[in-house]
Scaffold this motif. Structure first.
Motif, short mmCIF file in Angstrom:
data_model
loop_
_atom_site.label_atom_id
_atom_site.label_comp_id
_atom_site.label_asym_id
_atom_site.label_seq_id
_atom_site.Cartn_x
_atom_site.Cartn_y
_atom_site.Cartn_z
N HIS A 107 0.81 -1.22 0.00
CA HIS A 107 0.00 0.00 0.00
C HIS A 107 0.84 1.27 0.00
N TRP A 108 2.13 1.15 0.36
CA TRP A 108 2.99 2.33 0.29
C TRP A 108 3.35 2.67 -1.15
N HIS A 109 3.02 1.78 -2.08
CA HIS A 109 3.41 1.98 -3.46
C HIS A 109 2.22 2.36 -4.34
N TRP A 110 1.07 2.56 -3.73
CA TRP A 110 -0.13 2.89 -4.51
C TRP A 110 -0.47 4.37 -4.42
N GLY A 111 0.40 5.17 -3.83
CA GLY A 111 0.10 6.59 -3.70
C GLY A 111 -1.06 6.82 -2.76
N GLU A 112 -2.07 7.54 -3.24
CA GLU A 112 -3.22 7.86 -2.40
C GLU A 112 -4.25 6.74 -2.38
N HIS A 113 -4.08 5.75 -3.22
CA HIS A 113 -5.08 4.69 -3.33
C HIS A 113 -4.78 3.59 -2.30
N THR A 114 -5.18 3.83 -1.08
CA THR A 114 -4.96 2.88 0.00
C THR A 114 -6.29 2.38 0.52
N VAL A 115 -6.26 1.24 1.16
CA VAL A 115 -7.46 0.64 1.74
C VAL A 115 -7.22 0.50 3.24
N GLN A 116 -8.03 1.16 4.04
CA GLN A 116 -7.88 1.09 5.49
C GLN A 116 -8.75 -0.05 6.03
N VAL A 117 -8.13 -0.98 6.70
CA VAL A 117 -8.84 -2.13 7.24
C VAL A 117 -8.71 -2.11 8.76
N ASN A 118 -9.83 -2.17 9.45
CA ASN A 118 -9.75 -2.16 10.91
C ASN A 118 -9.71 -3.58 11.44
N SER A 119 -9.57 -3.68 12.73
CA SER A 119 -9.40 -4.99 13.36
C SER A 119 -10.63 -5.87 13.20
N ALA A 120 -11.82 -5.27 13.14
CA ALA A 120 -13.05 -6.05 13.04
C ALA A 120 -13.06 -6.90 11.77
N PHE A 121 -12.51 -6.38 10.69
CA PHE A 121 -12.50 -7.13 9.43
C PHE A 121 -11.60 -8.36 9.56
#
Length: 546
Positions: free
Chosen positions: A459-473
């Protein structure tokens, strides 16, 4: 005949069981959402510029940015030029963690990202394809007074990818480039309390080393590690779920072996699925708290890959066994076209993982993302893996559709049966269809989890296109896998009830005779041979339709 529990258990009990599993599923999500903190934390560090006064130093010396034995520091390179300090004698020092804090084995891993602050100078611009050569060392200690112990040392290259948002004119000198984040280091365990990173940027104009990289003002690091609170919740889930799956697996296989016939392929696959779930469940991570096992990240990836392969193969065979005719059933070789690509894809995942985390066992500064070719390969791999996962899900949906159509074709014989027998088979069909829809839902969530996991890996290589995943997932998907495997083994275990005997009594009570009774006897003769785990399994074979 003694069918499976999914056929012979009363509707009331099945509903109760479904509600209990649903409550456990909700609890799995709630554990991550309400109890566990976010999976990871990111800490920002600004490197301190230390001066190494000894030229051509032979032995290694570690430079501390703060504390009682801190190094001689400079604020900027302008100060270094004023004091006639050469670039080769400047050491960028970063202490991990920040002052008055300690690292912990509960953090599990440490990923460090590198970023350069580069100012624009008209006569010292960044050339195209500029490579930064870094001389980097990593040391550790477990108290604040002992000497530093070297953990790793390496010469690495990182390609700069920077962009100046303004015109390259004299008036804009001093403005900073916008540079991409660079992979720097990944350690598979955090067994020590304190870490020290020393970075040098050696300059050699004759060999064109660190020439044409602009005017570097500062070096920033971003340290990412797993949160200790999340680790404890994750370990607790594994510790609780492992005996649950082992007990149901032993109970399931014991019931299978007590049958007079040998187990069929579908029953063997259910057992293999339970074994793979146990393999990923066993909480060997507890040992990483007390031992410096840097290979735990790689081992965890291998375990997850084995489970993915088994789960995806099981779904193909689970659907396929309800489509094959009697001659092709119960043969694993029939599925080589479907299972083969899954095994090949898993092997490619393993090779890809070994190319990075395997090498990082000896050199934590290595990264497949460091080179242009490696970055393109890694990016292409993530994209192809996501596309293949989506195609697999579409293919599974097609197979489920075929199974439903196959079952619908068999329903034409139901009106000729007695009312009690017709209701029985309609109930079986409804239960089986509901289980298939649950399977599709589980498959969809697994594919989504796989894609998001692959994106987060880079995800550090996708620029602004990141996916935030919390612990519940994370906890919810992990709980879903365990509940699905538990439910499959329970529902497909042989039942001690005998529906055939009860049905015979029912026919005597209703007084079915003549043609209607003949239809019942003909269908019963076809489906009560001891060749499968459930009546639906036997009913859906092409040979039976004929």
């Amino acid at each position: 005949m003694a069918g499976a529990i999914i056929e012979n258990m009363s509707t009331k009990k099945l509903v109760i069981m479904g509600v209990i599993l649903l409550l456990f599923q909700a609890f799995a999500f709630m554990v991550g959402g309400l109890i566990a903190p976010s999976p990871t934390s990111a800490v920002h560090y600004l490197a301190t510029k230390c001066v190494d006064k000894v030229k051509q130093r032979q032995e290694s010396q570690w430079f501390m940015p703060w504390g009682p034995n801190q190094c001689d520091k400079i604020r900027s390179f302008d100060e270094a030029m004023a004091k006639h300090i050469e670039a080769n004698n400047i050491v960028f020092s970063v202490h991990i963690p920040l002052p008055h804090k300690e690292m912990s084995p509960w953090f599990q891993f440490m990923l460090v990202i590198l970023q350069f602050d580069i100012a624009f100078k008209l006569h010292n611009q960044i050339v195209d394809g500029a490579l930064v050569t870094i001389d980097v060392g990593l040391a550790y200690r477990d108290d604040t007074v002992s000497e530093w112990t070297e953990m790793a040392h390496s010469f690495e290259q990182r390609k700069l990818s920077c962009n100046l948002t303004t015109e390259k004119i004299v008036e804009n000198e001093g403005r900073y480039y916008e540079c991409d984040l660079l992979p720097f280091m990944e350690v598979g365990s955090v067994a020590h309390k304190y870490y020290l990173v020393n970075i040098r940027l050696p300059v050699n104009e004759r060999k064109k080393v660190n020439v044409g990289i602009g005017e570097i003002k500062d070096i920033r690091l971003v340290g990412i590690h797993q949160n200790g609170g999340f680790t404890k919740v994750w370990f607790a889930m594994k510790t609780f779920l492992t005996p649950s799956i082992v007990i149901i697996m032993v109970w399931y296989w014991r019931r299978i072996t007590l049958m007079s016939r040998p187990p069929v392929l579908l029953e063997k696959m259910i057992l293999a699925l339970g074994i793979s779930m146990t393999f990923i469940n066993i909480p060997v991570e507890w040992f990483s708290v007390g031992f410096d096992w840097t290979w735990m990240l790689l081992f965890g990836d291998i375990r997850q890959g084995v489970f993915y392969s088994m789960l995806l193969s099981f779904w193909i065979i689970f659907c396929g066994e309800h489509l094959m005719d009697q001659m092709e059933r119960n043969r694993f070789s029939v599925y080589w076209k479907q299972v083969g690509p899954i095994v090949f894809g898993s092997f490619c995942l393993f090779i890809f993982d070994m190319c990075e985390r395997g090498v990082q066992l000896t050199n934590p500064f290595y990264s497949i993302w460091a080179s242009e070719v490696g970055t393109e390969l890694a990016m292409a791999f993530i994209i192809v893996a996501g596309i293949c996962a989506c195609l697999y899900f579409l293919f599974l949906c097609f197979m489920v559709f075929q199974v439903f159509r196959n079952i619908s074709g068999k329903r034409s014989s139901l009106p000729a049966m007695s009312k009690a027998r017709r209701l029985h088979y309609e109930g079986l069909i409804f239960r089986f269809k509901f289980l298939m829809l649950v399977t599709l839902t589980c498959a969809a969530m697994t594919v989504i989890f796989f894609i998001i996991s692959q994106v987060n890996e880079g995800h550090w290589h996708w620029g602004e296109h990141t996916v935030q995943v919390n612990s519940a997932f994370f906890t919810g998907i992990y709980g879903m896998w365990n509940l699905y495997v538990f439910g499959i083994m329970f529902l497909y275990a042989p039942s001690h009830k005998r529906y055939g005997d009860e049905q015979t009594s029912g026919q005597c009570i209703t007084g079915d005779t003549g043609a209607g009774s003949g239809e019942d006897i003909q269908l019963t003769t076809t489906i009560t041979q001891g060749d499968g785990p459930t009546e639906i399994y036997k009913m859906t074979g092409k040979g039976n339709q004929e």
